[in-house]
Motif scaffolding. Sequence first.
Motif, mmCIF file in Angstrom:
data_model
loop_
_atom_site.group_PDB
_atom_site.id
_atom_site.type_symbol
_atom_site.label_atom_id
_atom_site.label_comp_id
_atom_site.label_asym_id
_atom_site.label_seq_id
_atom_site.Cartn_x
_atom_site.Cartn_y
_atom_site.Cartn_z
ATOM 1 N N ASP A 111 0.872 -1.163 0.000
ATOM 2 C CA ASP A 111 0.000 0.000 0.000
ATOM 3 C C ASP A 111 0.904 1.205 0.000
ATOM 4 O O ASP A 111 1.825 1.289 0.799
ATOM 5 N N ILE A 112 0.651 2.130 -0.889
ATOM 6 C CA ILE A 112 1.457 3.339 -0.912
ATOM 7 C C ILE A 112 0.527 4.490 -0.564
ATOM 8 O O ILE A 112 -0.366 4.822 -1.318
ATOM 9 N N GLY A 113 0.705 5.076 0.615
ATOM 10 C CA GLY A 113 -0.213 6.108 1.069
ATOM 11 C C GLY A 113 0.532 7.351 1.483
ATOM 12 O O GLY A 113 1.688 7.282 1.858
ATOM 13 N N TYR A 114 -0.110 8.472 1.402
ATOM 14 C CA TYR A 114 0.535 9.728 1.772
ATOM 15 C C TYR A 114 0.182 10.061 3.209
ATOM 16 O O TYR A 114 -0.980 10.000 3.593
#
Lengths: 89, 156
Positions: free
Chosen positions: B3-6
Amino acid sequence: MKIKDGFVVERVGSQYLAVAVGERADEFNALVRMNETGAFIFGLLEKKELNEDGIVAAMLDEYDVPRALAEKDVSAFVEKLRKAGLLDE
Amino acid sequence: MSDIGYPEGIVERELREHGVYASNTVGYSMSPLLRHHKDVAIIEPPSGILKKYDVALYPDGKGNYILHRVIAVRDGEYIIRGDNTFVKEHVPHSAVVGVLVAYNRGGKRHDCKELGYRMYSRFWCFIYPLRSLWRKVKFALARLKNKLFGKRKRDS
């Protein structure tokens, strides 16, 4: 393709977290969460430049998985890395 | 696989969903422990009331998160101060969303249960009066130097 330099990968339990540090942190302010397989690929691409076939071959050496599944997983993971701007290509 | 989240504004959600959060550190308020953009803080949700010397993560209400050290625990609130700041903050227990459990400094992972870290945190708090005094002396010397040798307005 290769992972851009400037990332630290930390393992916490079964999770692997990649965080940008140094100058990379100026341009990439996000957290990358990975499982063990994702971290394996991330680690490969940190060390050397590989194409998707090379990653699949390394995965098949390391894990007992069908080639078709490895190809699908690698393709999906690489696409995520690419979209997030983590790859030098 | 990932998961790539900011992180901005989603730290609480990340902690709730994944039980752990990691970020590089911004600013100098936790120096010398955590250095600007060089080190990585690993945060977990608090499992209860924090203890003195724990490092708490809490939102500042302006979209930022602060990571500072608990120097006293009172009924309903913590007294908190950054390792490199000289101002006390009063933070309600309920405002704290995470606690530092480990950090990566210069590529090396350190656990907050390590003896070395525990000694550092206690020593650093213990010498606070000296650090504060030294800071005042430095400012006084700088003012004096400026007064004695600083640029003067030329008389016309």
